[in-house]
Enzyme design. Sequence first.
Site, PDB file in Angstrom:
ATOM      1  N   TYR A  90     -16.196  -4.375   3.950  1.00  0.00           N
ATOM      2  CA  TYR A  90     -14.839  -3.921   4.271  1.00  0.00           C
ATOM      3  C   TYR A  90     -14.519  -4.219   5.739  1.00  0.00           C
ATOM      4  N   LEU A 110      -0.331  -2.386   4.662  1.00  0.00           N
ATOM      5  CA  LEU A 110      -1.276  -1.268   4.534  1.00  0.00           C
ATOM      6  C   LEU A 110      -2.144  -1.381   3.277  1.00  0.00           C
ATOM      7  N   GLY A 141       0.825  -1.218   0.000  1.00  0.00           N
ATOM      8  CA  GLY A 141       0.000   0.000   0.000  1.00  0.00           C
ATOM      9  C   GLY A 141       0.852   1.259   0.000  1.00  0.00           C
ATOM     10  N   ILE A 142       2.061   1.181  -0.543  1.00  0.00           N
ATOM     11  CA  ILE A 142       2.989   2.329  -0.482  1.00  0.00           C
ATOM     12  C   ILE A 142       2.498   3.514  -1.316  1.00  0.00           C
ATOM     13  N   THR A 143       1.685   3.238  -2.347  1.00  0.00           N
ATOM     14  CA  THR A 143       1.187   4.347  -3.178  1.00  0.00           C
ATOM     15  C   THR A 143       0.000   5.060  -2.526  1.00  0.00           C
ATOM     16  N   GLU A 151     -13.504   0.707  11.819  1.00  0.00           N
ATOM     17  CA  GLU A 151     -14.743   0.207  11.211  1.00  0.00           C
ATOM     18  C   GLU A 151     -15.137  -1.151  11.805  1.00  0.00           C
ATOM     19  N   ASN A 194     -10.226   7.024  11.895  1.00  0.00           N
ATOM     20  CA  ASN A 194     -10.032   7.773  10.639  1.00  0.00           C
ATOM     21  C   ASN A 194      -8.872   8.756  10.750  1.00  0.00           C
ATOM     22  N   THR A 232     -13.585  13.758   4.050  1.00  0.00           N
ATOM     23  CA  THR A 232     -12.883  15.002   4.406  1.00  0.00           C
ATOM     24  C   THR A 232     -12.262  15.662   3.173  1.00  0.00           C
ATOM     25  N   ARG A 233     -11.632  14.836   2.344  1.00  0.00           N
ATOM     26  CA  ARG A 233     -10.948  15.380   1.151  1.00  0.00           C
ATOM     27  C   ARG A 233     -11.974  15.860   0.139  1.00  0.00           C
ATOM     28  N   ARG A 264       1.349  -2.430  -7.383  1.00  0.00           N
ATOM     29  CA  ARG A 264       0.697  -3.323  -8.343  1.00  0.00           C
ATOM     30  C   ARG A 264       0.663  -2.637  -9.690  1.00  0.00           C
ATOM     31  N   SER A 279      -8.840  -1.498  11.532  1.00  0.00           N
ATOM     32  CA  SER A 279      -9.652  -0.289  11.389  1.00  0.00           C
ATOM     33  C   SER A 279     -10.731  -0.153  12.456  1.00  0.00           C
TER      34      SER A 279
HETATM   35  P1  NDP Z   1      -5.465   4.135   0.491  1.00  0.00           P
HETATM   36  O1  NDP Z   1      -6.744   3.708  -0.131  1.00  0.00           O
HETATM   37  O2  NDP Z   1      -4.985   5.519   0.327  1.00  0.00           O
HETATM   38  O3  NDP Z   1      -4.286   3.168  -0.049  1.00  0.00           O
HETATM   39  C1  NDP Z   1      -4.507   1.809  -0.259  1.00  0.00           C
HETATM   40  C2  NDP Z   1      -3.244   1.193  -0.826  1.00  0.00           C
HETATM   41  O4  NDP Z   1      -3.482  -0.211  -1.023  1.00  0.00           O
HETATM   42  C3  NDP Z   1      -2.827   1.753  -2.190  1.00  0.00           C
HETATM   43  O5  NDP Z   1      -1.427   1.831  -2.252  1.00  0.00           O
HETATM   44  C4  NDP Z   1      -3.327   0.684  -3.153  1.00  0.00           C
HETATM   45  O6  NDP Z   1      -2.616   0.634  -4.365  1.00  0.00           O
HETATM   46  C5  NDP Z   1      -3.051  -0.560  -2.327  1.00  0.00           C
HETATM   47  N1  NDP Z   1      -3.765  -1.734  -2.829  1.00  0.00           N
HETATM   48  C6  NDP Z   1      -5.070  -1.832  -3.137  1.00  0.00           C
HETATM   49  N2  NDP Z   1      -5.350  -3.067  -3.594  1.00  0.00           N
HETATM   50  C7  NDP Z   1      -4.183  -3.754  -3.575  1.00  0.00           C
HETATM   51  C8  NDP Z   1      -3.805  -5.072  -3.947  1.00  0.00           C
HETATM   52  N3  NDP Z   1      -4.696  -5.933  -4.456  1.00  0.00           N
HETATM   53  N4  NDP Z   1      -2.515  -5.437  -3.790  1.00  0.00           N
HETATM   54  C9  NDP Z   1      -1.597  -4.568  -3.305  1.00  0.00           C
HETATM   55  N5  NDP Z   1      -1.891  -3.308  -2.943  1.00  0.00           N
HETATM   56  C10 NDP Z   1      -3.164  -2.901  -3.071  1.00  0.00           C
HETATM   57  O7  NDP Z   1      -5.562   3.746   2.041  1.00  0.00           O
HETATM   58  P2  NDP Z   1      -4.928   4.495   3.315  1.00  0.00           P
HETATM   59  O8  NDP Z   1      -3.522   4.822   3.030  1.00  0.00           O
HETATM   60  O9  NDP Z   1      -5.865   5.531   3.778  1.00  0.00           O
HETATM   61  O10 NDP Z   1      -5.007   3.329   4.407  1.00  0.00           O
HETATM   62  C11 NDP Z   1      -3.928   2.407   4.583  1.00  0.00           C
HETATM   63  C12 NDP Z   1      -4.450   1.153   5.253  1.00  0.00           C
HETATM   64  O11 NDP Z   1      -5.000   1.477   6.514  1.00  0.00           O
HETATM   65  C13 NDP Z   1      -5.564   0.444   4.485  1.00  0.00           C
HETATM   66  O12 NDP Z   1      -5.429  -0.934   4.735  1.00  0.00           O
HETATM   67  C14 NDP Z   1      -6.832   0.957   5.158  1.00  0.00           C
HETATM   68  O13 NDP Z   1      -7.881   0.035   4.988  1.00  0.00           O
HETATM   69  C15 NDP Z   1      -6.365   1.066   6.585  1.00  0.00           C
HETATM   70  N6  NDP Z   1      -7.013   2.053   7.409  1.00  0.00           N
HETATM   71  C16 NDP Z   1      -7.097   3.359   6.994  1.00  0.00           C
HETATM   72  C17 NDP Z   1      -7.632   4.325   7.799  1.00  0.00           C
HETATM   73  C18 NDP Z   1      -7.739   5.751   7.370  1.00  0.00           C
HETATM   74  O14 NDP Z   1      -8.495   6.497   8.005  1.00  0.00           O
HETATM   75  N7  NDP Z   1      -7.017   6.173   6.357  1.00  0.00           N
HETATM   76  C19 NDP Z   1      -8.133   3.969   9.158  1.00  0.00           C
HETATM   77  C20 NDP Z   1      -7.961   2.579   9.495  1.00  0.00           C
HETATM   78  C21 NDP Z   1      -7.422   1.664   8.655  1.00  0.00           C
HETATM   79  P3  NDP Z   1      -3.074   1.485  -5.668  1.00  0.00           P
HETATM   80  O15 NDP Z   1      -2.493   2.860  -5.476  1.00  0.00           O
HETATM   81  O16 NDP Z   1      -2.456   0.709  -6.768  1.00  0.00           O
HETATM   82  O17 NDP Z   1      -4.569   1.500  -5.684  1.00  0.00           O
HETATM   83  P1  GDR Z   2     -15.094   5.844   6.461  1.00  0.00           P
HETATM   84  O1  GDR Z   2     -14.645   7.174   5.689  1.00  0.00           O
HETATM   85  O2  GDR Z   2     -16.223   5.165   5.827  1.00  0.00           O
HETATM   86  O3  GDR Z   2     -15.238   6.225   7.905  1.00  0.00           O
HETATM   87  O4  GDR Z   2     -13.812   4.905   6.235  1.00  0.00           O
HETATM   88  P2  GDR Z   2     -15.386   8.117   4.662  1.00  0.00           P
HETATM   89  O5  GDR Z   2     -14.616   9.362   4.635  1.00  0.00           O
HETATM   90  O6  GDR Z   2     -15.633   7.427   3.357  1.00  0.00           O
HETATM   91  O7  GDR Z   2     -16.834   8.362   5.336  1.00  0.00           O
HETATM   92  C1  GDR Z   2     -16.968   8.985   6.603  1.00  0.00           C
HETATM   93  C2  GDR Z   2     -18.435   9.300   6.862  1.00  0.00           C
HETATM   94  O8  GDR Z   2     -18.867  10.329   5.957  1.00  0.00           O
HETATM   95  C3  GDR Z   2     -20.147   9.971   5.441  1.00  0.00           C
HETATM   96  N1  GDR Z   2     -20.369  10.632   4.155  1.00  0.00           N
HETATM   97  C4  GDR Z   2     -19.668  10.444   3.028  1.00  0.00           C
HETATM   98  N2  GDR Z   2     -18.602   9.657   2.780  1.00  0.00           N
HETATM   99  C5  GDR Z   2     -18.060   9.700   1.525  1.00  0.00           C
HETATM  100  N3  GDR Z   2     -16.987   8.959   1.256  1.00  0.00           N
HETATM  101  N4  GDR Z   2     -18.590  10.486   0.534  1.00  0.00           N
HETATM  102  C6  GDR Z   2     -19.682  11.284   0.754  1.00  0.00           C
HETATM  103  O9  GDR Z   2     -20.149  11.979  -0.144  1.00  0.00           O
HETATM  104  C7  GDR Z   2     -20.245  11.268   2.060  1.00  0.00           C
HETATM  105  N5  GDR Z   2     -21.280  11.931   2.641  1.00  0.00           N
HETATM  106  C8  GDR Z   2     -21.344  11.547   3.890  1.00  0.00           C
HETATM  107  C9  GDR Z   2     -20.080   8.452   5.339  1.00  0.00           C
HETATM  108  O10 GDR Z   2     -21.386   7.898   5.203  1.00  0.00           O
HETATM  109  C10 GDR Z   2     -19.386   8.120   6.647  1.00  0.00           C
HETATM  110  O11 GDR Z   2     -20.316   8.090   7.689  1.00  0.00           O
HETATM  111  C11 GDR Z   2     -12.494   5.427   6.328  1.00  0.00           C
HETATM  112  C12 GDR Z   2     -11.603   4.626   5.366  1.00  0.00           C
HETATM  113  O12 GDR Z   2     -10.338   5.241   5.301  1.00  0.00           O
HETATM  114  C13 GDR Z   2     -11.428   3.201   5.850  1.00  0.00           C
HETATM  115  O13 GDR Z   2     -10.465   2.538   5.042  1.00  0.00           O
HETATM  116  C14 GDR Z   2     -10.950   3.227   7.298  1.00  0.00           C
HETATM  117  O14 GDR Z   2     -10.818   1.924   7.782  1.00  0.00           O
HETATM  118  C15 GDR Z   2     -11.930   4.012   8.154  1.00  0.00           C
HETATM  119  O15 GDR Z   2     -12.015   5.334   7.640  1.00  0.00           O
HETATM  120  C16 GDR Z   2     -11.487   4.083   9.599  1.00  0.00           C
END
Ligand code: NDP
Ligand code: GDR
Length: 337
Positions: free
Chosen positions: A155, A85, A8-10, A134, A184, A196-197, A34, A132
């Site tokens: 998920y 990751l 998950g480095i990207t 979640e 999050n 958020t983004r 990948r 997570s």
């Molecule tokens: P991102 O979605 O930004 O990054 C996911 C990464 O996983 C990308 O590099 C993606 O590659 C890679 N990936 C996806 N599918 C595969 C696959 N089949 N094989 C190898 N690599 C793969 O996630 P975050 O950086 O936000 O999160 C990192 C980790 O932490 C994830 O596991 C997420 O579920 C978990 N997490 C995140 C939280 C958050 O709030 N951000 C909270 C709790 C847990 P590519 O660029 O090619 O798509």
């Molecule tokens: P989450 O993050 O599901 O908590 O998972 P997300 O930002 O997608 O949603 C947070 C909350 O916002 C509500 N929401 C919306 N969400 C998205 N994406 N788009 C919308 O337009 C929108 N409107 C309202 C959602 O319903 C939700 O309640 C993230 C991911 O990074 C997971 O990989 C990680 O495990 C958890 O955080 C912790």
Amino acid sequence: MKHALITGITGQDGSYLAEFLLGKPDYTVHGLVRRSSTLNRQRIDHLTSDPELRERFHLHYADLADASSLAMLVETLQPDEVYNLGAQSHVRVSFDQPIYTADVVGTGTMRILEAVRHLNRTKAVRFYQASSSEMYGSAPPPQTMETPFHPRSPYACAKLYGHWQTVNYREAYGLFACSGILFNHESPRRGESFVTRKITLGATRIKEGLQKKLVMGNIDSKRDWGFAGDYVRAMWMMLQQDKPDDYIVATGETYTVRQFLEWTFGMLDLDYRDYVEFDPRYMRPSEVDVLLGDPSKAKAVLGWEPEVDIHGLIKMMVENDLEIARREKYAQGYQTV
Ligand code: NDP
Ligand code: GDR
């Protein structure tokens, strides 16, 4: 020299973690990428193009869906630390692609754990699993290390499988395996479809006249939002302990999406109510209403403390996205300030 392998480095966290580890002179970082038809390495371009890191930063093709590629990579690199990751990390998308999500997030974790378990070496490999909040799903807040899990999406179910496999590999095989239950965390590098983004990109584009409306789903859900840069530090800290264990990483504060909207638009002197529209397309079949983590164990044992609060986080994201919007506007031929 320590060798760290990051899946998950990207992604958001992978890029911050790589940066963090490369900031330490004794780390070589290997990233799993990948294959994709277009390059998606924007978050790590500054690392790949840094001549000073040429000897310490390497990318390798593999996939969490492909056990043989993982086994080969782990065997070849003989890493000291493995950070798993990689994931299909979008909760809403997991309802559309449940089986794929289960495969990459759940079985994918098992595949890399197996690769690590069969590694032929005497020195223990340290393994970090990106679990997570979640997994808590509908469990009432605050969610602590004792709170029973109740996942609410494909998920979350897949992450729970990965979490328990990590615990089981520790208990069954003595693997130094830690599960970080992270709430999050966001940043200017957050994926554009996470809430958020989506809000900071939308609000700044509205401010610059590039967009008129922002279409959202459920804005009454509450999340415990921190800064990704702070959270990757906690991942590393877990692997530096004498014993492997699991930790919650969170801020201990929770806010609604509505508040996030209000503060973001407010920072740009706008009222979100003039621009935000509802679309059921963004609703989930089952929602997680309130997440509020208790990080006391991470603070007490790891000595971890977050450095960025919610307002610092929003400011950082708004400044970044305002810059992007201004560049876009400039490219369209408008006068910029
Ligand atoms: P991102 O979605 O930004 O990054 C996911 C990464 O996983 C990308 O590099 C993606 O590659 C890679 N990936 C996806 N599918 C595969 C696959 N089949 N094989 C190898 N690599 C793969 O996630 P975050 O950086 O936000 O999160 C990192 C980790 O932490 C994830 O596991 C997420 O579920 C978990 N997490 C995140 C939280 C958050 O709030 N951000 C909270 C709790 C847990 P590519 O660029 O090619 O798509
Ligand atoms: P989450 O993050 O599901 O908590 O998972 P997300 O930002 O997608 O949603 C947070 C909350 O916002 C509500 N929401 C919306 N969400 C998205 N994406 N788009 C919308 O337009 C929108 N409107 C309202 C959602 O319903 C939700 O309640 C993230 C991911 O990074 C997971 O990989 C990680 O495990 C958890 O955080 C912790």
